[in-house]
Design a protein around this motif. Structure first.
Motif, PDB file in Angstrom:
ATOM      1  N   LYS A 189       5.835  27.986  -4.766  1.00 53.78           N
ATOM      2  CA  LYS A 189       4.745  28.014  -3.781  1.00 53.78           C
ATOM      3  C   LYS A 189       4.113  29.389  -3.699  1.00 53.78           C
ATOM      4  O   LYS A 189       2.931  29.520  -3.380  1.00 53.78           O
ATOM      5  N   TYR A 190       4.930  30.403  -3.952  1.00 48.77           N
ATOM      6  CA  TYR A 190       4.368  31.753  -3.921  1.00 48.77           C
ATOM      7  C   TYR A 190       3.549  32.016  -5.179  1.00 48.77           C
ATOM      8  O   TYR A 190       2.446  32.578  -5.106  1.00 48.77           O
ATOM      9  N   VAL A 191       4.098  31.635  -6.332  1.00 46.47           N
ATOM     10  CA  VAL A 191       3.447  31.945  -7.597  1.00 46.47           C
ATOM     11  C   VAL A 191       2.125  31.209  -7.721  1.00 46.47           C
ATOM     12  O   VAL A 191       1.150  31.721  -8.277  1.00 46.47           O
ATOM     13  N   GLU A 192       2.098  30.005  -7.222  1.00 50.13           N
ATOM     14  CA  GLU A 192       0.891  29.195  -7.359  1.00 50.13           C
ATOM     15  C   GLU A 192      -0.166  29.554  -6.328  1.00 50.13           C
ATOM     16  O   GLU A 192      -1.310  29.083  -6.412  1.00 50.13           O
ATOM     17  N   ASP A 193       0.264  30.404  -5.399  1.00 51.53           N
ATOM     18  CA  ASP A 193      -0.687  30.843  -4.370  1.00 51.53           C
ATOM     19  C   ASP A 193      -1.714  31.752  -5.007  1.00 51.53           C
ATOM     20  O   ASP A 193      -1.367  32.640  -5.786  1.00 51.53           O
ATOM     21  N   LEU A 194      -2.997  31.531  -4.667  1.00 50.14           N
ATOM     22  CA  LEU A 194      -4.066  32.267  -5.319  1.00 50.14           C
ATOM     23  C   LEU A 194      -4.044  33.745  -4.958  1.00 50.14           C
ATOM     24  O   LEU A 194      -4.460  34.579  -5.765  1.00 50.14           O
ATOM     25  N   ILE A 195      -3.547  34.019  -3.809  1.00 46.87           N
ATOM     26  CA  ILE A 195      -3.515  35.415  -3.390  1.00 46.87           C
ATOM     27  C   ILE A 195      -2.389  36.190  -4.098  1.00 46.87           C
ATOM     28  O   ILE A 195      -2.365  37.404  -4.122  1.00 46.87           O
ATOM     29  N   PHE A 196      -1.451  35.381  -4.678  1.00 46.32           N
ATOM     30  CA  PHE A 196      -0.254  35.994  -5.302  1.00 46.32           C
ATOM     31  C   PHE A 196      -0.585  36.374  -6.743  1.00 46.32           C
ATOM     32  O   PHE A 196      -0.263  35.674  -7.684  1.00 46.32           O
ATOM     33  N   SER A 197      -1.330  37.521  -6.789  1.00 43.01           N
ATOM     34  CA  SER A 197      -1.673  38.032  -8.121  1.00 43.01           C
ATOM     35  C   SER A 197      -1.677  39.553  -8.077  1.00 43.01           C
ATOM     36  O   SER A 197      -1.970  40.127  -7.024  1.00 43.01           O
ATOM     37  N   PRO A 198      -1.347  40.192  -9.147  1.00 43.31           N
ATOM     38  CA  PRO A 198      -1.284  41.653  -9.153  1.00 43.31           C
ATOM     39  C   PRO A 198      -2.623  42.294  -8.799  1.00 43.31           C
ATOM     40  O   PRO A 198      -2.658  43.356  -8.172  1.00 43.31           O
ATOM     41  N   GLU A 199      -3.708  41.665  -9.196  1.00 41.94           N
ATOM     42  CA  GLU A 199      -5.015  42.256  -8.943  1.00 41.94           C
ATOM     43  C   GLU A 199      -5.309  42.304  -7.446  1.00 41.94           C
ATOM     44  O   GLU A 199      -5.757  43.324  -6.914  1.00 41.94           O
ATOM     45  N   LYS A 200      -4.962  41.213  -6.798  1.00 37.86           N
ATOM     46  CA  LYS A 200      -5.261  41.173  -5.377  1.00 37.86           C
ATOM     47  C   LYS A 200      -4.296  42.022  -4.578  1.00 37.86           C
ATOM     48  O   LYS A 200      -4.670  42.604  -3.546  1.00 37.86           O
ATOM     49  N   MET A 201      -3.094  42.115  -5.083  1.00 39.97           N
ATOM     50  CA  MET A 201      -2.123  42.944  -4.387  1.00 39.97           C
ATOM     51  C   MET A 201      -2.405  44.420  -4.597  1.00 39.97           C
ATOM     52  O   MET A 201      -2.002  45.256  -3.805  1.00 39.97           O
ATOM     53  N   ALA A 202      -3.108  44.739  -5.676  1.00 40.23           N
ATOM     54  CA  ALA A 202      -3.400  46.130  -5.955  1.00 40.23           C
ATOM     55  C   ALA A 202      -4.266  46.735  -4.866  1.00 40.23           C
ATOM     56  O   ALA A 202      -4.183  47.933  -4.592  1.00 40.23           O
ATOM     57  N   SER A 203      -5.077  45.868  -4.185  1.00 39.56           N
ATOM     58  CA  SER A 203      -5.957  46.383  -3.137  1.00 39.56           C
ATOM     59  C   SER A 203      -5.184  46.672  -1.865  1.00 39.56           C
ATOM     60  O   SER A 203      -5.675  47.376  -0.976  1.00 39.56           O
ATOM     61  N   LYS A 204      -4.000  46.189  -1.855  1.00 37.78           N
ATOM     62  CA  LYS A 204      -3.217  46.360  -0.634  1.00 37.78           C
ATOM     63  C   LYS A 204      -2.124  47.421  -0.810  1.00 37.78           C
ATOM     64  O   LYS A 204      -1.863  48.198   0.102  1.00 37.78           O
ATOM     65  N   SER A 205      -1.506  47.379  -2.020  1.00 32.79           N
ATOM     66  CA  SER A 205      -0.448  48.386  -2.257  1.00 32.79           C
ATOM     67  C   SER A 205      -0.139  48.378  -3.750  1.00 32.79           C
ATOM     68  O   SER A 205      -0.001  47.312  -4.364  1.00 32.79           O
ATOM     69  N   ALA A 206      -0.066  49.589  -4.272  1.00 29.44           N
ATOM     70  CA  ALA A 206       0.273  49.704  -5.707  1.00 29.44           C
ATOM     71  C   ALA A 206       1.664  49.182  -5.973  1.00 29.44           C
ATOM     72  O   ALA A 206       1.929  48.512  -6.968  1.00 29.44           O
ATOM     73  N   ALA A 207       2.558  49.472  -5.052  1.00 30.98           N
ATOM     74  CA  ALA A 207       3.940  48.989  -5.233  1.00 30.98           C
ATOM     75  C   ALA A 207       3.959  47.483  -5.192  1.00 30.98           C
ATOM     76  O   ALA A 207       4.641  46.828  -5.981  1.00 30.98           O
ATOM     77  N   ALA A 208       3.205  46.882  -4.224  1.00 30.88           N
ATOM     78  CA  ALA A 208       3.167  45.428  -4.121  1.00 30.88           C
ATOM     79  C   ALA A 208       2.582  44.813  -5.366  1.00 30.88           C
ATOM     80  O   ALA A 208       3.017  43.750  -5.823  1.00 30.88           O
ATOM     81  N   SER A 209       1.545  45.501  -5.986  1.00 25.02           N
ATOM     82  CA  SER A 209       0.935  44.975  -7.200  1.00 25.02           C
ATOM     83  C   SER A 209       1.956  44.947  -8.341  1.00 25.02           C
ATOM     84  O   SER A 209       2.068  43.942  -9.049  1.00 25.02           O
ATOM     85  N   ASN A 210       2.690  46.012  -8.474  1.00 23.96           N
ATOM     86  CA  ASN A 210       3.701  46.055  -9.549  1.00 23.96           C
ATOM     87  C   ASN A 210       4.802  45.057  -9.298  1.00 23.96           C
ATOM     88  O   ASN A 210       5.296  44.412 -10.231  1.00 23.96           O
ATOM     89  N   LEU A 211       5.226  44.933  -8.038  1.00 20.74           N
ATOM     90  CA  LEU A 211       6.276  43.964  -7.719  1.00 20.74           C
ATOM     91  C   LEU A 211       5.774  42.555  -7.972  1.00 20.74           C
ATOM     92  O   LEU A 211       6.520  41.705  -8.490  1.00 20.74           O
ATOM     93  N   CYS A 212       4.541  42.327  -7.674  1.00 21.25           N
ATOM     94  CA  CYS A 212       3.950  40.994  -7.928  1.00 21.25           C
ATOM     95  C   CYS A 212       3.911  40.724  -9.434  1.00 21.25           C
ATOM     96  O   CYS A 212       4.213  39.624  -9.878  1.00 21.25           O
ATOM     97  N   THR A 213       3.524  41.768 -10.210  1.00 24.89           N
ATOM     98  CA  THR A 213       3.476  41.613 -11.672  1.00 24.89           C
ATOM     99  C   THR A 213       4.839  41.213 -12.196  1.00 24.89           C
ATOM    100  O   THR A 213       4.987  40.353 -13.070  1.00 24.89           O
ATOM    101  N   TRP A 214       5.866  41.881 -11.679  1.00 23.57           N
ATOM    102  CA  TRP A 214       7.238  41.605 -12.159  1.00 23.57           C
ATOM    103  C   TRP A 214       7.617  40.174 -11.873  1.00 23.57           C
ATOM    104  O   TRP A 214       8.155  39.463 -12.717  1.00 23.57           O
ATOM    105  N   VAL A 215       7.327  39.694 -10.640  1.00 19.96           N
ATOM    106  CA  VAL A 215       7.712  38.338 -10.244  1.00 19.96           C
ATOM    107  C   VAL A 215       6.973  37.309 -11.111  1.00 19.96           C
ATOM    108  O   VAL A 215       7.560  36.347 -11.616  1.00 19.96           O
ATOM    109  N   VAL A 216       5.648  37.545 -11.255  1.00 20.19           N
ATOM    110  CA  VAL A 216       4.856  36.583 -12.032  1.00 20.19           C
ATOM    111  C   VAL A 216       5.391  36.492 -13.453  1.00 20.19           C
ATOM    112  O   VAL A 216       5.572  35.406 -14.015  1.00 20.19           O
ATOM    113  N   ASN A 217       5.644  37.623 -14.026  1.00 19.14           N
ATOM    114  CA  ASN A 217       6.083  37.630 -15.427  1.00 19.14           C
ATOM    115  C   ASN A 217       7.502  37.108 -15.576  1.00 19.14           C
ATOM    116  O   ASN A 217       7.808  36.396 -16.545  1.00 19.14           O
ATOM    117  N   ILE A 218       8.381  37.481 -14.645  1.00 16.41           N
ATOM    118  CA  ILE A 218       9.756  37.003 -14.769  1.00 16.41           C
ATOM    119  C   ILE A 218       9.820  35.513 -14.551  1.00 16.41           C
ATOM    120  O   ILE A 218      10.626  34.807 -15.165  1.00 16.41           O
TER     121      ILE A 218
END
Length: 826
Positions: free
Chosen positions: A450-479
């Protein structure tokens, strides 16, 4: 050294000569035909008186001046030096009648007027001055000369050895009276029977003979009878046919010498033949014994062959079984190889598919790892220090609580819980680095979905909020993406592992099967080597058996074929041993034939050897073969055929002449008006022959070269006289110096090769040679007789009318000669 027998007459001659030469001015004339011993007895008499003996070395170029030079040296030696000497001269050395002028001067006055020039005379007189004074001779030239002449007469003694045969002696005695008036004449007479017997006994006493005790005595008596009978026959020959033949003591000595030579040769030949036959008999007996041994060896070898055959057959059976087993193992290995190949292909296909899928997951894993690397400590510190997370960031931290903290209850998915998770930044980062995407469970996937399929759950969108969150999001999506791919690929990986295990098992099974095949093939190779070795041994034994069988067969055939020869050879040996007892008489007859009968015609020859000598041999109790023929000793069928093929006529008289030529030890002198003999000799000696005439230039050099190099010389077309230069050659005056033989020819020393051979030929139909020549040569009458011409004419008619038979006869004769020569060499 002279080997002499001093019978009574010889001693009388020696004393006469000695008495003559011991007197001042004592000169002697010894009269008798050549070969009577005149020179030998003169030399012995001179030796007894301690006198030197001087003789002329006469050549065809020996001139009066040469004689004067020799006389000067003798005069000086005898008159000045006082050396006693004998000047021995024979009639053959008087090559110029002027020589007798000077010899006559020596005999009559002791002085030769023109011998010395005046200055030489003065020197001579000066040289004898002291001796003349001592002798009380007045010091005047006339007295000195007379003193010199008296010394010459006292020390120089001339001995003339002349032959009374012919006109020369009579003419010389008439022209030069001093030869008779001023010499003491000693007439030599033919040797009496007693002298002949004593000489023969002396020379054959060292010859070994088997027979009666008085054999040598009887043989000597027969030799004397042969000599005397030939002398009588020569007189008859002269009276009936006006042909001359002389028999001298030298001829008698040659008879004895040739008899000893022939007897020794024939004994050796006979013994060699007996030895050959004896060896043949021994070989036959040994061959018979060898056949028995071969049969035994063959039996043993055949047993070995059978054993090898059985062993080889057994090896063949073992090899067949091993080959069948090897084929089974090889077929099994082929099946395993096929199975392993299939498993390998299957595993390869799965591996390729898995690698393709994994290739898609690899970027996601790399992206996840890169995202972790991008998470710096300040970033995480900044994130965890937020009092409230920005919108959507909590979803990222909730994903981490599910994956890292295994917190599956949504109620506990709070920010504080997330901050507590990131409390230790380094430990958190390590957990992320060590996290395995393959370990995500389906429950966690469902919670994350449910998180991965969420449209907001993307590194690009998280990058606007926090660099750490963007990288953490990238890791989750890829893993998460990796896990999804991994889950998809996992069955393939399992299948790949199973396929690999199946492949490994198939390869292990193949290796085991191949090892079995290798072991079986190694055993098969050993068996094959054993088989080859067994076959080789079997073949060797079979070849050995075949060779033994062949040898045994040949030996059996040889023994069988020569069974009769065994008896015949034994009888032949006994016959030859009996012949050895009669060899003395046979050789005596043949020796007389060669030495004496050559000069006579066929009728007189047969009269001598058949009607006179053979009955005398029998009466003297000398063992001989019944019905003996000289040709049986002197030649054989092979030699006769060889001589005929070389051009010798085939009649009896020609064969006799050829046998005499090939056997005689003196040089053959052939009377050959029809040139039959010389044609044969030219063919016989072809390739090693020099032909000369005494009228041609440089003939002496040709003879000298032939003597040195061992060649054959034919002197053809001789007259009644023979050049005195040839005397040393004709008389074989050979002497040894060191290891070499020498002969004086023409006054020069020439090395002598024993291979040298000389033939003399005359075309004169009735030559009259001096007794000296007859004694030095073997005179052979080659004049064609009526019977001989009939035989030759018959041979020519056959050759003309039946040439095929003549050619066949020649071919058979040549083959027979070759066979006989082979037998002789064998």
């Amino acid at each position: 050294m002279m080997d002499l027998v001093l019978f009574e007459q010889a001693m009388l001659h020696i004393t006469r000569i000695n008495r003559i030469i011991q007197n001042p001015g004592g000169n002697a004339m010894l009269i008798e035909v050549g070969g009577s011993g005149k020179q030998s007895l003169c030399c012995l008499a001179a030796f007894i008186s301690d006198y030197e003996v001087k003789q002329l070395a006469v050549t065809s170029n020996f001139k009066v001046e040469d004689l004067k030079e020799e006389l000067r040296s003798m005069y000086i030696a005898s008159g000045v030096k006082g050396v006693p000497m004998v000047f021995l001269i024979t009639d053959s050395q008087i090559v110029n009648e002027q020589f007798l002028v000077y010899i006559n001067g020596i005999l009559t006055s002791g002085w030769i007027a023109d011998l010395f020039p005046k200055e030489d005379v003065d020197n001579i007189l000066g040289s004898i001055g002291n001796d003349a004074k001592a002798a009380g001779i007045p010091d005047t030239p006339e007295a000195r000369i007379n003193f010199f002449i008296s010394r010459v007469k006292q020390n120089l003694h001339v001995v003339l050895a002349f032959s009374p045969v012919g006109d020369s002696f009579r003419i010389r005695a008439r022209c030069f009276p001093g030869l008779v008036n001023c010499t003491g004449i000693d007439q030599f007479h033919p040797w009496p029977r007693a002298a002949l017997i004593s000489v023969a006994e002396r020379f054959i006493q060292d010859v070994e003979m088997s027979g009666p005790d008085d054999l040598k005595k009887n043989l000597a008596i027969h030799m004397a009878e042969e000599h005397l009978s030939v002398a009588k026959m020569s007189q008859q020959y002269l009276e009936t046919q006006r042909r001359y033949n002389y028999v001298t003591p030298k001829s008698y000595l040659e008879l004895i010498s040739f008899f000893k030579y022939l007897l020794n040769n024939k004994r050796n030949d006979l013994q060699n033949l007996i030895d050959r036959l004896d060896v043949g008999l021994s070989t036959l007996r040994k061959t018979s014994d060898d056949v028995t041994e071969l049969q035994k060896d063959l039996k043993i070898t055949m047993e070995k062959v059978e054993e090898k055959k059985i062993a080889t057959d057994k090896l063949i059976e073992e090899m067949s079984a091993q080959q069948a087993d090897a084929q089974i193992q090889e077929d099994a290995a082929q099946i395993e190889a096929k199975k392993a190949n299939e498993e390998s292909q299957k595993a390869k296909k799965i591996e390729d598919e898995a690698e393709t899928e994994l290739a898609e997951a690899k970027p996601t894993m790399e992206a996840a790892a890169a995202a972790v690397d991008c998470l710096s400590k300040p970033m995480l510190t900044e994130l965890k220090n937020l009092g409230e997370p920005p919108a959507g960031v909590d979803k990222v931290t909730n994903s981490y609580l599910i994956l890292i903290e295994k917190e599956y209850k949504p109620k506990k998915h709070t920010w504080n819980r997330a901050k507590l998770m990131m409390q230790n930044v380094d430990a958190f980062r390590n957990k992320l680095s060590e996290f395995k995407g393959e370990s995500i469970t389906e429950q966690e996937v469902n919670l994350l979905q449910k998180y991965v399929e969420d449209l907001i759950f993307s590194p690009e969108k998280m990058a606007s909020k926090s660099a750490a969150a963007s990288n953490l999001c990238t890791w989750v999506v890829n893993i998460y993406s990796f896990n999804r791919i991994y889950v998809k690929v996992k069955p393939l990986m399992d299948s790949l592992e199973a396929a690999r295990e199946s492949k490994a098992a198939a390869l292990a099974s193949l290796e085991s099967a191949q090892k079995k095949v290798t072991d079986v093939q190694a055993q098969l190779k050993l068996l094959s080597d054993k088989y080859e070795e067994a076959v080789k041994e079997k073949k060797e034994v079979e070849d050995q058996a075949a060779a033994l069988m062949a040898r045994a067969d040949l030996a059996q055939r040889l023994v069988g074929g020569l069974a009769s020869e065994n008896v015949r050879w034994g009888e032949e040996i006994e016959k030859l041993r009996r012949n050895s007892l009669t060899l003395t008489g046979d050789c005596m007859l043949a020796a007389g034939f060669v030495s004496y009968v050559g000069a006579f015609d066929q009728e007189l020859r047969e009269e001598l050897w058949k009607n006179k000598w053979m009955p005398d041999l029998i009466s003297c109790n000398i063992p001989m073969t019944e019905g003996s023929d000289p040709l049986d000793v002197l030649t054989d069928e092979g030699n006769n055929a060889k001589m005929i093929t070389e051009g010798l006529p085939s009649d009896r008289i020609s064969i006799e002449n050829g046998s005499i030529v090939t056997n005689c030890k003196r040089w053959p002198l052939i009377i050959d008006p029809q040139v039959q003999g010389i044609k044969w000799l030219k063919k016989k000696e072809e390739g090693n022959l020099d032909i000369i005439q005494l009228t041609q230039k440089n003939w002496l050099k040709v003879i000298e070269s032939a003597i040195t190099n061992g060649r054959c010389v034919i002197i053809e077309n001789l007259g009644s006289d023979i050049d005195a230069t040839l005397d040393p050659v004709l008389s074989r005056a050979i002497y040894k110096k060191g290891r070499s033989l020498y002969l004086k020819l023409g006054g020069e020393e020439v090395e002598y090769d024993p291979a040298f051979q000389l033939y003399l030929q005359t075309k004169l139909s009735n030559p009259h040679y001096k007794p000296e020549i007859v004694a030095q040569c073997t005179l052979i009458n080659f004049i064609a007789t009526e019977r001989g011409l009939e035989d030759q004419l018959l041979a020519k008619v056959v050759e003309m009318e039946r040439k095929d038979l003549e050619d066949k006869a020649k071919t058979l004769t040549a083959a027979a000669i070759n066979y006989i020569n082979l037998m002789k060499r064998g």
